[in-house]
Design a protein around this motif. Sequence first.
Motif, PDB file in Angstrom:
ATOM      1  N   LEU A 159       0.823  -1.209   0.000  1.00  0.00           N
ATOM      2  CA  LEU A 159       0.000   0.000   0.000  1.00  0.00           C
ATOM      3  C   LEU A 159       0.854   1.255   0.000  1.00  0.00           C
ATOM      4  N   LEU A 160       0.359   2.288  -0.661  1.00  0.00           N
ATOM      5  CA  LEU A 160       0.968   3.603  -0.546  1.00  0.00           C
ATOM      6  C   LEU A 160       0.730   4.131   0.872  1.00  0.00           C
ATOM      7  N   PRO A 161       1.599   5.017   1.359  1.00  0.00           N
ATOM      8  CA  PRO A 161       1.468   5.503   2.737  1.00  0.00           C
ATOM      9  C   PRO A 161       0.089   6.109   3.013  1.00  0.00           C
ATOM     10  N   GLY A 162      -0.484   5.737   4.144  1.00  0.00           N
ATOM     11  CA  GLY A 162      -1.749   6.304   4.583  1.00  0.00           C
ATOM     12  C   GLY A 162      -2.979   5.822   3.850  1.00  0.00           C
ATOM     13  N   GLN A 163      -2.864   4.721   3.088  1.00  0.00           N
ATOM     14  CA  GLN A 163      -3.990   4.280   2.254  1.00  0.00           C
ATOM     15  C   GLN A 163      -4.700   3.025   2.767  1.00  0.00           C
ATOM     16  N   GLU A 164      -4.461   2.634   3.995  1.00  0.00           N
ATOM     17  CA  GLU A 164      -5.103   1.412   4.485  1.00  0.00           C
ATOM     18  C   GLU A 164      -6.618   1.571   4.560  1.00  0.00           C
ATOM     19  N   LYS A 165      -7.091   2.703   5.053  1.00  0.00           N
ATOM     20  CA  LYS A 165      -8.543   2.910   5.128  1.00  0.00           C
ATOM     21  C   LYS A 165      -9.163   2.909   3.739  1.00  0.00           C
ATOM     22  N   ALA A 166      -8.497   3.575   2.794  1.00  0.00           N
ATOM     23  CA  ALA A 166      -9.015   3.599   1.424  1.00  0.00           C
ATOM     24  C   ALA A 166      -9.054   2.192   0.835  1.00  0.00           C
ATOM     25  N   PHE A 167      -8.071   1.381   1.183  1.00  0.00           N
ATOM     26  CA  PHE A 167      -8.057   0.005   0.684  1.00  0.00           C
ATOM     27  C   PHE A 167      -9.277  -0.754   1.184  1.00  0.00           C
ATOM     28  N   TRP A 168      -9.565  -0.665   2.472  1.00  0.00           N
ATOM     29  CA  TRP A 168     -10.690  -1.427   3.017  1.00  0.00           C
ATOM     30  C   TRP A 168     -12.030  -0.826   2.609  1.00  0.00           C
ATOM     31  N   ASP A 169     -12.072   0.474   2.348  1.00  0.00           N
ATOM     32  CA  ASP A 169     -13.295   1.062   1.790  1.00  0.00           C
ATOM     33  C   ASP A 169     -13.570   0.491   0.402  1.00  0.00           C
ATOM     34  N   THR A 170     -12.513   0.325  -0.382  1.00  0.00           N
ATOM     35  CA  THR A 170     -12.653  -0.267  -1.711  1.00  0.00           C
ATOM     36  C   THR A 170     -13.051  -1.736  -1.609  1.00  0.00           C
ATOM     37  N   ALA A 171     -12.484  -2.429  -0.629  1.00  0.00           N
ATOM     38  CA  ALA A 171     -12.859  -3.825  -0.411  1.00  0.00           C
ATOM     39  C   ALA A 171     -14.325  -3.948  -0.017  1.00  0.00           C
ATOM     40  N   ARG A 172     -14.816  -2.973   0.727  1.00  0.00           N
ATOM     41  CA  ARG A 172     -16.227  -2.991   1.129  1.00  0.00           C
ATOM     42  C   ARG A 172     -17.140  -2.920  -0.099  1.00  0.00           C
ATOM     43  N   LEU A 173     -16.738  -2.128  -1.088  1.00  0.00           N
ATOM     44  CA  LEU A 173     -17.515  -2.047  -2.325  1.00  0.00           C
ATOM     45  C   LEU A 173     -17.481  -3.377  -3.076  1.00  0.00           C
ATOM     46  N   ALA A 174     -16.320  -4.049  -3.049  1.00  0.00           N
ATOM     47  CA  ALA A 174     -16.223  -5.369  -3.678  1.00  0.00           C
ATOM     48  C   ALA A 174     -17.117  -6.372  -2.959  1.00  0.00           C
ATOM     49  N   HIS A 175     -17.242  -6.215  -1.661  1.00  0.00           N
ATOM     50  CA  HIS A 175     -18.119  -7.086  -0.872  1.00  0.00           C
ATOM     51  C   HIS A 175     -19.572  -6.873  -1.283  1.00  0.00           C
ATOM     52  N   GLN A 176     -19.966  -5.631  -1.468  1.00  0.00           N
ATOM     53  CA  GLN A 176     -21.337  -5.345  -1.895  1.00  0.00           C
ATOM     54  C   GLN A 176     -21.612  -5.944  -3.267  1.00  0.00           C
ATOM     55  N   ALA A 177     -20.649  -5.825  -4.166  1.00  0.00           N
ATOM     56  CA  ALA A 177     -20.812  -6.399  -5.500  1.00  0.00           C
ATOM     57  C   ALA A 177     -20.911  -7.924  -5.424  1.00  0.00           C
ATOM     58  N   TRP A 178     -20.146  -8.531  -4.541  1.00  0.00           N
ATOM     59  CA  TRP A 178     -20.175  -9.990  -4.360  1.00  0.00           C
ATOM     60  C   TRP A 178     -21.550 -10.449  -3.875  1.00  0.00           C
ATOM     61  N   ILE A 179     -22.147  -9.689  -2.976  1.00  0.00           N
ATOM     62  CA  ILE A 179     -23.482 -10.025  -2.470  1.00  0.00           C
ATOM     63  C   ILE A 179     -24.503  -9.996  -3.604  1.00  0.00           C
TER      64      ILE A 179
END
Length: 251
Positions: A159-179
């Motif tokens: 990850l680029l510095p300071g982007q962990e929250k953005a990563f998991w926010d993006t993962a949350r969208l992938a979770h919604q798409a998976w549902i």
Amino acid sequence: MHLLKIAALGALCLMLGACQSLFGPGLGEPLQPERKAFEHQQPGCTGEQCPLFNLDTLSFADEPALNAAIDAQLLDLTRATPDEARPASLELYEKRFLADAKPGWSSYLQAKVREQHDGLVIVELSSYVFTGGEYGQPGRAFINYDRRLHKVLELQDILLPGQEKAFWDTARLAHQAWIVQNKLLEQDPNFVKDWPFQPTPHFALTFGALTLKYDIDRIAPHSVGHPELKIPYPRLNGIVKPYYFPGRSAQ
């Protein structure tokens, strides 16, 4: 004089970023692991209910850090809880498991190469330990190994510095798409409430999209197995280091 010529050629190769084959497989060439597979049953036991230990794993020449990581991850998958101590070795785990096992018990451990690309080796690990009851204990994990660094990559490494929250926010969208893709709300209107999104330690830099894998009973019922979420790399621009985008790292 011969040694001086070899040293000079090696220095030139390093400067030019070439001549990988002089010292070993180039980063564009997949590594060829040695497979080790066997099944042992409890010593002295006869019959269909004899406890079993099954191992199917890999070893890579000249990559001791990767080999050690595979062994360690397989041993972690044998633990019933995160607080349980990791066995000292696979050999010791096998010996203790079979010595203590009751009829019908079994332990299966597997490591396999899922992908190799861009100087990365992605190993998927699986386990199934049955010690009685209705279900056994299945486990999954990934290893992302950078051949340039001879290192197992953690999430913070990519990850680029300071982007962990953005990563998991993006993962949350992938979770919604998976549902939606799996029509889970049609099957259970309370699915999102009962099985909310959660982070996972299991990620893989697979070629088509970054993959997140979940332990069983984590974000879905037991019957769903081990869910996988896919995050297309374009959605990770500005989040994941460009170096780790497939096809963008130097060969």
